[in-house]
Motif scaffolding. Structure first.
Motif, PDB file in Angstrom:
ATOM      1  N   ILE A 203       0.844  -1.202   0.000  1.00  0.00           N
ATOM      2  CA  ILE A 203       0.000   0.000   0.000  1.00  0.00           C
ATOM      3  C   ILE A 203       0.881   1.254   0.000  1.00  0.00           C
ATOM      4  N   ASN A 204       0.504   2.194  -0.860  1.00  0.00           N
ATOM      5  CA  ASN A 204       1.195   3.469  -1.070  1.00  0.00           C
ATOM      6  C   ASN A 204       0.278   4.594  -0.583  1.00  0.00           C
ATOM      7  N   VAL A 205       0.815   5.507   0.252  1.00  0.00           N
ATOM      8  CA  VAL A 205       0.064   6.684   0.682  1.00  0.00           C
ATOM      9  C   VAL A 205       0.789   7.946   0.212  1.00  0.00           C
ATOM     10  N   MET A 206       0.116   9.088   0.358  1.00  0.00           N
ATOM     11  CA  MET A 206       0.654  10.336  -0.188  1.00  0.00           C
ATOM     12  C   MET A 206       0.686  11.439   0.858  1.00  0.00           C
ATOM     13  N   CYS A 207       1.662  12.310   0.709  1.00  0.00           N
ATOM     14  CA  CYS A 207       1.811  13.514   1.525  1.00  0.00           C
ATOM     15  C   CYS A 207       0.485  14.260   1.673  1.00  0.00           C
ATOM     16  N   MET A 208       0.102  14.502   2.910  1.00  0.00           N
ATOM     17  CA  MET A 208      -1.037  15.342   3.258  1.00  0.00           C
ATOM     18  C   MET A 208      -0.710  15.992   4.593  1.00  0.00           C
ATOM     19  N   PRO A 209      -1.313  17.150   4.910  1.00  0.00           N
ATOM     20  CA  PRO A 209      -1.002  17.808   6.186  1.00  0.00           C
ATOM     21  C   PRO A 209      -1.235  16.905   7.397  1.00  0.00           C
ATOM     22  N   GLU A 210      -2.258  16.042   7.340  1.00  0.00           N
ATOM     23  CA  GLU A 210      -2.593  15.216   8.497  1.00  0.00           C
ATOM     24  C   GLU A 210      -1.994  13.811   8.415  1.00  0.00           C
ATOM     25  N   LEU A 211      -1.168  13.535   7.404  1.00  0.00           N
ATOM     26  CA  LEU A 211      -0.595  12.192   7.271  1.00  0.00           C
ATOM     27  C   LEU A 211       0.306  11.899   8.470  1.00  0.00           C
ATOM     28  N   PRO A 212       0.184  10.714   9.071  1.00  0.00           N
ATOM     29  CA  PRO A 212       1.089  10.369  10.183  1.00  0.00           C
ATOM     30  C   PRO A 212       2.551  10.402   9.751  1.00  0.00           C
ATOM     31  N   ASN A 213       3.449  10.530  10.722  1.00  0.00           N
ATOM     32  CA  ASN A 213       4.878  10.566  10.394  1.00  0.00           C
ATOM     33  C   ASN A 213       5.338   9.200   9.877  1.00  0.00           C
ATOM     34  N   PHE A 214       6.560   9.177   9.344  1.00  0.00           N
ATOM     35  CA  PHE A 214       7.033   7.985   8.659  1.00  0.00           C
ATOM     36  C   PHE A 214       7.180   6.800   9.596  1.00  0.00           C
ATOM     37  N   GLU A 215       7.561   7.048  10.845  1.00  0.00           N
ATOM     38  CA  GLU A 215       7.708   5.948  11.794  1.00  0.00           C
ATOM     39  C   GLU A 215       6.360   5.284  12.069  1.00  0.00           C
ATOM     40  N   THR A 216       5.312   6.105  12.178  1.00  0.00           N
ATOM     41  CA  THR A 216       3.959   5.553  12.379  1.00  0.00           C
ATOM     42  C   THR A 216       3.515   4.778  11.153  1.00  0.00           C
ATOM     43  N   LEU A 217       3.789   5.305   9.976  1.00  0.00           N
ATOM     44  CA  LEU A 217       3.420   4.607   8.739  1.00  0.00           C
ATOM     45  C   LEU A 217       4.143   3.268   8.634  1.00  0.00           C
TER      46      LEU A 217
END
Length: 258
Positions: A203-217
């Motif tokens: 699964i691929n997600v994209m930059c958004m203001p509310e996107l969790p940080n990379f460690e959470t992802l």
């Protein structure tokens, strides 16, 4: 190991693949210099750089020229955002993908929405299957090896029941045999967890203001993170600020202040 195998492996590592989204040779070279492991074009950013709006307003030939220049400028894997395929028939879309593959592209993004008269419309589940099953089948028949990252847009378009609609579409993508699934504009941790746990496909997600940080992802087992066209917009906002400062101070000194 070939670039396409490297690219595939990057979607199955312990760390999410942070993709540098590019729109010209300069941006591609910057990301490569920074140590990014893979790049992907942003169709929106490329279109804007050529004076078009997003949504396949530029021709495929214009886009291919830009993509080819980028592909020739770097040594790391590059995927190309092909929107809805830049073609009205199976043969046209397969031809476009084949040209990109021959030029060195390791992957494509393709979308389950289309832009008609400036308005984006989500393809129905039947339309997705009917449009893309023959495309993927013909690519296999022609031995075109390329990573297919299928973008699904319920969250981007803000439709009701986006989670359930996305889950239903994921089942179609799995049946089609795609290599990755891109869910732009998803940001809620529980929603991301639900989507990721519903499939073995990365699964691929994209930059958004509310996107969790990379460690959470990473904890959520997201496998790919994209910036879309947001860094392109950020850069040109800074250009506007610098240009305004030059005029205000009647001097070029602002652009030399770090």
């Amino acid at each position: 190991m070939t670039n396409i195998q490297i690219f595939r492996d990057l979607h199955h590592g312990n760390e999410p693949l942070l993709v540098g989204n590019v729109w010209n040779v300069q941006s591609a070279k910057v990301y490569e210099k920074l140590g990014y492991k893979a790049l992907a074009t942003s169709s929106s950013a490329v279109a804007h750089s050529l004076g078009y709006e997003d949504g396949e307003e530029m021709s495929f030939d214009e886009y291919f020229y830009m993509a080819e220049r980028i592909l020739k400028s770097v040594h790391i894997p590059v995927s190309v955002d092909l929107e809805a395929g830049y073609g009205n028939t199976t043969d046209e879309i397969v031809s476009n993908i084949s040209k990109l593959s021959a030029a060195g592209a390791v992957g494509i993004n393709i979308e389950d929405s289309i832009v008609v008269d400036g308005k984006r419309r989500l393809l129905s589940q039947d339309e997705i299957y009917e449009k893309f099953r023959p495309v993927i089948s013909k690519l296999k028949d022609n031995a075109v090896e390329i990573f297919i990252n299928f973008r699904t847009d319920p969250f981007l378009m803000g439709i009701e029941n986006s989670v359930e609609e996305t889950l239903q579409r994921i089942r179609i993508f799995e049946e089609l045999g795609v290599d990755g699934i891109f869910v732009p504009c998803i940001t809620d941790e529980e929603d991301i967890k639900t989507i990721v746990n519903a499939t073995e496909t990365p699964i691929n997600v994209m930059c958004m203001p509310e996107l969790p940080n990379f460690e959470t992802l990473k904890t959520l087992n997201v496998k790919r993170i994209s910036s879309g066209s947001f860094l392109n917009g950020y850069i040109y906002d800074r250009l506007e600020d610098a240009g305004r400062e030059v005029v205000a101070k009647q001097s070029f000194s602002p652009i030399f202040i770090s």
